[in-house]
Design a protein around this motif. Sequence first.
Motif, mmCIF file in Angstrom:
data_model
loop_
_atom_site.group_PDB
_atom_site.id
_atom_site.type_symbol
_atom_site.label_atom_id
_atom_site.label_comp_id
_atom_site.label_asym_id
_atom_site.label_seq_id
_atom_site.Cartn_x
_atom_site.Cartn_y
_atom_site.Cartn_z
ATOM 1 N N THR A 309 -10.986 -21.160 6.497
ATOM 2 C CA THR A 309 -11.659 -19.959 6.039
ATOM 3 C C THR A 309 -11.126 -19.619 4.660
ATOM 4 O O THR A 309 -10.146 -20.207 4.190
ATOM 5 C CB THR A 309 -11.437 -18.790 7.022
ATOM 6 O OG1 THR A 309 -12.302 -17.707 6.687
ATOM 7 C CG2 THR A 309 -9.985 -18.309 6.982
ATOM 8 N N SER A 310 -11.773 -18.687 3.987
ATOM 9 C CA SER A 310 -11.344 -18.235 2.660
ATOM 10 C C SER A 310 -10.866 -16.794 2.747
ATOM 11 O O SER A 310 -11.524 -15.955 3.386
ATOM 12 C CB SER A 310 -12.499 -18.336 1.662
ATOM 13 O OG SER A 310 -12.892 -19.675 1.467
ATOM 14 N N LEU A 311 -9.751 -16.503 2.098
ATOM 15 C CA LEU A 311 -9.155 -15.175 2.141
ATOM 16 C C LEU A 311 -8.986 -14.626 0.730
ATOM 17 O O LEU A 311 -8.660 -15.374 -0.201
ATOM 18 C CB LEU A 311 -7.790 -15.219 2.830
ATOM 19 C CG LEU A 311 -7.731 -15.853 4.225
ATOM 20 C CD1 LEU A 311 -6.292 -15.943 4.706
ATOM 21 C CD2 LEU A 311 -8.586 -15.058 5.215
ATOM 22 N N LEU A 312 -9.194 -13.335 0.582
ATOM 23 C CA LEU A 312 -8.931 -12.634 -0.670
ATOM 24 C C LEU A 312 -8.037 -11.444 -0.371
ATOM 25 O O LEU A 312 -8.322 -10.660 0.547
ATOM 26 C CB LEU A 312 -10.236 -12.143 -1.307
ATOM 27 C CG LEU A 312 -10.084 -11.242 -2.536
ATOM 28 C CD1 LEU A 312 -9.520 -12.018 -3.719
ATOM 29 C CD2 LEU A 312 -11.419 -10.594 -2.906
ATOM 30 N N VAL A 313 -6.956 -11.308 -1.135
ATOM 31 C CA VAL A 313 -6.051 -10.166 -0.969
ATOM 32 C C VAL A 313 -5.937 -9.443 -2.302
ATOM 33 O O VAL A 313 -5.992 -10.064 -3.363
ATOM 34 C CB VAL A 313 -4.659 -10.614 -0.475
ATOM 35 C CG1 VAL A 313 -4.729 -11.115 0.949
ATOM 36 C CG2 VAL A 313 -4.069 -11.703 -1.378
ATOM 37 N N THR A 314 -5.785 -8.122 -2.243
ATOM 38 C CA THR A 314 -5.652 -7.342 -3.471
ATOM 39 C C THR A 314 -4.421 -6.460 -3.403
ATOM 40 O O THR A 314 -4.008 -6.015 -2.317
ATOM 41 C CB THR A 314 -6.889 -6.456 -3.728
ATOM 42 O OG1 THR A 314 -6.819 -5.272 -2.919
ATOM 43 C CG2 THR A 314 -8.179 -7.200 -3.445
ATOM 44 N N THR A 315 -3.847 -6.207 -4.572
ATOM 45 C CA THR A 315 -2.657 -5.369 -4.657
ATOM 46 C C THR A 315 -2.506 -4.856 -6.081
ATOM 47 O O THR A 315 -3.289 -5.216 -6.974
ATOM 48 C CB THR A 315 -1.407 -6.149 -4.211
ATOM 49 O OG1 THR A 315 -0.300 -5.260 -4.115
ATOM 50 C CG2 THR A 315 -1.079 -7.270 -5.193
ATOM 51 N N SER A 316 -1.485 -4.047 -6.298
ATOM 52 C CA SER A 316 -1.144 -3.537 -7.628
ATOM 53 C C SER A 316 0.360 -3.668 -7.825
ATOM 54 O O SER A 316 1.131 -3.449 -6.885
ATOM 55 C CB SER A 316 -1.553 -2.063 -7.773
ATOM 56 O OG SER A 316 -2.928 -1.885 -7.539
ATOM 57 N N LYS A 317 0.755 -3.994 -9.053
ATOM 58 C CA LYS A 317 2.182 -4.102 -9.344
ATOM 59 C C LYS A 317 2.874 -2.746 -9.252
ATOM 60 O O LYS A 317 4.043 -2.661 -8.877
ATOM 61 C CB LYS A 317 2.385 -4.705 -10.734
ATOM 62 C CG LYS A 317 1.942 -6.156 -10.843
ATOM 63 C CD LYS A 317 2.168 -6.697 -12.242
ATOM 64 C CE LYS A 317 1.715 -8.145 -12.357
ATOM 65 N NZ LYS A 317 1.896 -8.667 -13.739
ATOM 66 N N LYS A 318 2.143 -1.696 -9.604
ATOM 67 C CA LYS A 318 2.673 -0.347 -9.513
ATOM 68 C C LYS A 318 1.695 0.520 -8.717
ATOM 69 O O LYS A 318 0.500 0.534 -9.020
ATOM 70 C CB LYS A 318 2.873 0.263 -10.898
ATOM 71 C CG LYS A 318 3.916 -0.440 -11.745
ATOM 72 C CD LYS A 318 4.070 0.250 -13.098
ATOM 73 C CE LYS A 318 5.109 -0.454 -13.964
ATOM 74 N NZ LYS A 318 5.248 0.187 -15.298
ATOM 75 N N GLY A 319 2.192 1.199 -7.708
ATOM 76 C CA GLY A 319 1.353 2.135 -6.975
ATOM 77 C C GLY A 319 0.987 1.700 -5.574
ATOM 78 O O GLY A 319 0.593 2.522 -4.753
ATOM 79 N N GLU A 320 1.093 0.390 -5.299
ATOM 80 C CA GLU A 320 0.786 -0.113 -3.960
ATOM 81 C C GLU A 320 2.076 -0.527 -3.248
ATOM 82 O O GLU A 320 2.955 -1.148 -3.862
ATOM 83 C CB GLU A 320 -0.154 -1.310 -4.029
ATOM 84 C CG GLU A 320 -1.626 -0.955 -4.150
ATOM 85 C CD GLU A 320 -2.235 -0.462 -2.854
ATOM 86 O OE1 GLU A 320 -1.495 -0.172 -1.902
ATOM 87 O OE2 GLU A 320 -3.482 -0.356 -2.807
ATOM 88 N N GLY A 321 2.153 -0.227 -1.967
ATOM 89 C CA GLY A 321 3.330 -0.600 -1.201
ATOM 90 C C GLY A 321 3.301 -2.013 -0.668
ATOM 91 O O GLY A 321 4.279 -2.479 -0.081
ATOM 92 N N ASN A 322 2.181 -2.722 -0.859
ATOM 93 C CA ASN A 322 2.047 -4.050 -0.256
ATOM 94 C C ASN A 322 2.245 -5.184 -1.259
ATOM 95 O O ASN A 322 1.935 -6.339 -0.957
ATOM 96 C CB ASN A 322 0.674 -4.190 0.409
ATOM 97 C CG ASN A 322 -0.450 -4.391 -0.605
ATOM 98 O OD1 ASN A 322 -0.322 -4.005 -1.774
ATOM 99 N ND2 ASN A 322 -1.557 -4.971 -0.175
ATOM 100 N N TYR A 323 2.737 -4.880 -2.459
ATOM 101 C CA TYR A 323 2.814 -5.904 -3.509
ATOM 102 C C TYR A 323 3.652 -7.112 -3.085
ATOM 103 O O TYR A 323 3.197 -8.255 -3.112
ATOM 104 C CB TYR A 323 3.355 -5.294 -4.795
ATOM 105 C CG TYR A 323 3.498 -6.278 -5.932
ATOM 106 C CD1 TYR A 323 2.385 -6.922 -6.476
ATOM 107 C CD2 TYR A 323 4.751 -6.585 -6.452
ATOM 108 C CE1 TYR A 323 2.514 -7.831 -7.507
ATOM 109 C CE2 TYR A 323 4.894 -7.494 -7.487
ATOM 110 C CZ TYR A 323 3.772 -8.115 -8.020
ATOM 111 O OH TYR A 323 3.910 -9.023 -9.040
#
Length: 372
Positions: A309-323
């Motif tokens: 399957t294909s997966l896409l994940v998103t995050t932010s260097k500043k402001g997100e807790g999941n980086y």
Amino acid sequence: MGLTSNKVLALAVLLAVLFIVGTIWLWPRLARRSWKAVAGRVGLLLATQVAVFASVGLAANQAFGFYATWADLFGQETAPGVVVDHDPAKGAGPVKVVGTQTVNVPGGGRPSVGGQIQKIEIGGQVSKIGSPAYVYLPPEYFQPQYKDRKFPASVVLTGYPGTAEALIKGLHYPQTAHKQAADGKMQPMILVMMRPTVAPPRDTECVDVPGGPQTETFFAKDLPRAISSHYRVGGKGQNWGVIGDSTGGYCALKLAMHHPATYGAGAGLSAYYKAPIDVTTGDLFHGDKELERHADLDWYLDHMPPPKTSLLVTTSKKGEGNYRDTLKFIDKVKAPTRVSSITLESGGHNFNTWRREIPATLEWISGRLSAD
């Protein structure tokens, strides 16, 4: 008037303004030291603050879609979904259309130009879960030259608690899909928009809870079959994707990983990678350690065969807790699983961030799905 009504918000703002003006106007008259004057000043201050906080709260709820109705807000929305089994021989099906609305785009009054949003009720024949949803049908769905064509579809999930309406009013999925397709950046695609909370008010984290709601079964089996039986959508993994933010993002990744034959692609916006256990979820696993391990996506990548399957994940260097967790997740992915990412320099866990990611997400998932 409903909780998310613009009239309710306008009335609250008007009352707040009137109380502010009234406080300024009446304050000199209540400047005396009598108990009546003091009580009047206290009353004006309390009323003004209540009106202002109500206005801010209603505006925030409209923007972020925390609660859909007054009953939802006050904790009265507790009844679980009930499914009525239908006999196909009598022409009934697992999808019931209960309303339609236009898409907020130029020419949106005509389905062949703007597409259409249908409000539906889905009956889960295996999970025995019933849930409402909104289905966006692109303009091509109503155009004569496409009358025999099937379309790819993506399930779009909110976070928790979230409302399906927020995907339309706050995150603008139908409008964005319409524009992306019109600009030639994605193929026309059906969107099935709903919240992952199919057994409100419980947050089941898309888990088949032992002795409880079979949420993963609903999304993995019942939902695609129901939609494919009612709309022109194929029933293969290559025809289906799933997108979500926050809790919905975790669900999207898990569904694509656990059920690659059903979902050929999954996108998790600001997702986390392990189901939490807290007051909103209750005991999800009831001591079933295998079920608990499978709900941990990092464990799944380490110990199970890589899903195709294909997966896409998103995050932010500043402001997100999941980086950092997102970087770790990416490193664990092995072929034939494919992984892509969107990393913003900064952006919080909120609608503004997700609106920045949705156009690219729709383009990405469209490129991994086919109509037939």
